[in-house]
Design a protein around this motif. Structure first.
Motif, PDB file in Angstrom:
ATOM      1  N   ILE A  29     -32.998  66.586  45.603  1.00  0.00           N
ATOM      2  CA  ILE A  29     -31.618  67.058  45.680  1.00  0.00           C
ATOM      3  C   ILE A  29     -30.666  65.950  45.260  1.00  0.00           C
ATOM      4  N   LEU A  30     -30.964  64.740  45.658  1.00  0.00           N
ATOM      5  CA  LEU A  30     -30.177  63.560  45.282  1.00  0.00           C
ATOM      6  C   LEU A  30     -31.063  62.617  44.485  1.00  0.00           C
ATOM      7  N   GLY A  31     -30.437  61.870  43.606  1.00  0.00           N
ATOM      8  CA  GLY A  31     -31.169  60.860  42.867  1.00  0.00           C
ATOM      9  C   GLY A  31     -31.107  59.513  43.574  1.00  0.00           C
TER      10      GLY A  31
ATOM     11  N   VAL B 224     -18.793  67.582  50.367  1.00  0.00           N
ATOM     12  CA  VAL B 224     -17.785  68.650  50.270  1.00  0.00           C
ATOM     13  C   VAL B 224     -17.092  68.588  48.906  1.00  0.00           C
ATOM     14  N   VAL B 225     -16.724  67.389  48.475  1.00  0.00           N
ATOM     15  CA  VAL B 225     -16.100  67.230  47.153  1.00  0.00           C
ATOM     16  C   VAL B 225     -17.065  67.703  46.072  1.00  0.00           C
ATOM     17  N   GLY B 226     -18.336  67.342  46.193  1.00  0.00           N
ATOM     18  CA  GLY B 226     -19.332  67.799  45.228  1.00  0.00           C
ATOM     19  C   GLY B 226     -19.461  69.320  45.211  1.00  0.00           C
ATOM     20  N   ALA B 227     -19.384  69.947  46.381  1.00  0.00           N
ATOM     21  CA  ALA B 227     -19.455  71.407  46.451  1.00  0.00           C
ATOM     22  C   ALA B 227     -18.245  72.047  45.778  1.00  0.00           C
ATOM     23  N   VAL B 228     -17.072  71.455  45.976  1.00  0.00           N
ATOM     24  CA  VAL B 228     -15.859  71.978  45.343  1.00  0.00           C
ATOM     25  C   VAL B 228     -15.945  71.827  43.823  1.00  0.00           C
TER      26      VAL B 228
ATOM     27  N   LYS C 248     -16.992  74.395  38.609  1.00  0.00           N
ATOM     28  CA  LYS C 248     -17.737  74.510  37.350  1.00  0.00           C
ATOM     29  C   LYS C 248     -18.347  75.895  37.198  1.00  0.00           C
ATOM     30  N   ILE C 249     -18.822  76.476  38.291  1.00  0.00           N
ATOM     31  CA  ILE C 249     -19.402  77.827  38.230  1.00  0.00           C
ATOM     32  C   ILE C 249     -18.328  78.851  37.891  1.00  0.00           C
ATOM     33  N   VAL C 250     -17.161  78.725  38.531  1.00  0.00           N
ATOM     34  CA  VAL C 250     -16.063  79.652  38.242  1.00  0.00           C
ATOM     35  C   VAL C 250     -15.609  79.502  36.793  1.00  0.00           C
ATOM     36  N   TYR C 251     -15.506  78.267  36.323  1.00  0.00           N
ATOM     37  CA  TYR C 251     -15.121  78.017  34.936  1.00  0.00           C
ATOM     38  C   TYR C 251     -16.122  78.646  33.974  1.00  0.00           C
ATOM     39  N   LYS C 252     -17.394  78.491  34.283  1.00  0.00           N
ATOM     40  CA  LYS C 252     -18.440  79.074  33.425  1.00  0.00           C
ATOM     41  C   LYS C 252     -18.367  80.596  33.457  1.00  0.00           C
ATOM     42  N   LYS C 253     -18.091  81.164  34.621  1.00  0.00           N
ATOM     43  CA  LYS C 253     -17.991  82.619  34.764  1.00  0.00           C
ATOM     44  C   LYS C 253     -16.814  83.156  33.957  1.00  0.00           C
ATOM     45  N   VAL C 254     -15.688  82.429  33.988  1.00  0.00           N
ATOM     46  CA  VAL C 254     -14.497  82.891  33.276  1.00  0.00           C
ATOM     47  C   VAL C 254     -14.657  82.721  31.768  1.00  0.00           C
TER      48      VAL C 254
ATOM     49  N   LYS D 182     -28.119  77.033  35.371  1.00  0.00           N
ATOM     50  CA  LYS D 182     -27.984  75.773  36.086  1.00  0.00           C
ATOM     51  C   LYS D 182     -26.679  75.088  35.703  1.00  0.00           C
ATOM     52  N   THR D 183     -26.031  74.525  36.702  1.00  0.00           N
ATOM     53  CA  THR D 183     -24.811  73.772  36.473  1.00  0.00           C
ATOM     54  C   THR D 183     -25.059  72.361  36.963  1.00  0.00           C
ATOM     55  N   PHE D 184     -25.093  71.406  36.045  1.00  0.00           N
ATOM     56  CA  PHE D 184     -25.348  70.021  36.393  1.00  0.00           C
ATOM     57  C   PHE D 184     -24.035  69.278  36.567  1.00  0.00           C
ATOM     58  N   MET D 185     -24.051  68.298  37.443  1.00  0.00           N
ATOM     59  CA  MET D 185     -22.877  67.445  37.622  1.00  0.00           C
ATOM     60  C   MET D 185     -23.338  66.058  38.023  1.00  0.00           C
ATOM     61  N   HIS D 186     -22.511  65.091  37.741  1.00  0.00           N
ATOM     62  CA  HIS D 186     -22.784  63.731  38.177  1.00  0.00           C
ATOM     63  C   HIS D 186     -22.222  63.576  39.578  1.00  0.00           C
ATOM     64  N   PHE D 187     -23.097  63.382  40.544  1.00  0.00           N
ATOM     65  CA  PHE D 187     -22.658  63.292  41.934  1.00  0.00           C
ATOM     66  C   PHE D 187     -21.876  62.007  42.186  1.00  0.00           C
ATOM     67  N   SER D 188     -22.013  61.028  41.316  1.00  0.00           N
ATOM     68  CA  SER D 188     -21.257  59.789  41.484  1.00  0.00           C
ATOM     69  C   SER D 188     -19.759  60.052  41.435  1.00  0.00           C
ATOM     70  N   THR D 189     -19.329  61.060  40.701  1.00  0.00           N
ATOM     71  CA  THR D 189     -17.913  61.431  40.670  1.00  0.00           C
ATOM     72  C   THR D 189     -17.466  61.890  42.051  1.00  0.00           C
TER      73      THR D 189
END
Length: 158
Positions: A81-83, A111-115, A120-126, A135-142
């Motif tokens: 789940i985490l690197g 929580v920030v990562g979930a938001v 990103k999911i909403v953006y992809k849906k729209v 799959k929606t990837f993100m850099h958790f470091s952000t």
């Protein structure tokens, strides 16, 4: 290079900046692994600030704060789940934070990562029209960085 053995799996080495090799980036297949020199330099700076601010007791607090993320987040690492880099970044942040701030940072970053992920999911849906099953990837470091700023500077959390 024989990829099926325990030989070095480094496919290519390039330099992110400068010619001194300090910020060396290694490519492992399709992943980039940054040199642990960056991690060590962050830990050295955290220890130095602790020793300057708290004296010799700062070394104990430093060791405790860099160990807590490793202990707490090892299960998430083992479940992929985490690197390891995310856990190292939490440890570096723990070197600069108090125990209370560190205990707030971990859930705030999630929580920030979930938001960010939901956004990103909403953006992809729209834009694309579908989001389920992809799959929606993100850099958790952000998310860790934003969580760090929230805990240290803002909103009266810690």
């Amino acid at each position: 290079m024989n990829w099926g053995t325990n030989e070095s799996y480094i496919a290519d080495a390039s330099y992110v900046s400068g010619g001194d090799g300090f910020w060396k980036r290694q490519v492992h297949g399709n992943r980039c692994k940054h040199s642990n020199r960056l991690i060590v330099s962050g830990l050295i700076w955290g220890l130095a600030f602790r020793l300057l601010g708290e004296g010799s007791a700062g070394a104990v607090h430093f060791l405790m704060n860099i160990s807590i993320p490793v202990i707490l987040l090892f299960l998430l690492f083992s479940l992929c789940i985490l690197g390891a880099g995310d856990i190292k970044l939490f440890s570096i942040a723990g070197g600069f934070l108090t125990l209370t701030q560190l205990c707030y940072l971990i859930p705030v970053a999630f929580v920030v990562g979930a938001v960010i992920g939901a956004g990103k999911i909403v953006y992809k849906k729209v834009t694309v029209g579908y989001a389920i099953g992809t799959k929606t990837f993100m850099h958790f470091s952000t998310a860790i960085l934003i969580g760090y700023f929230i805990v240290v500077w803002g909103w009266g959390i810690a």
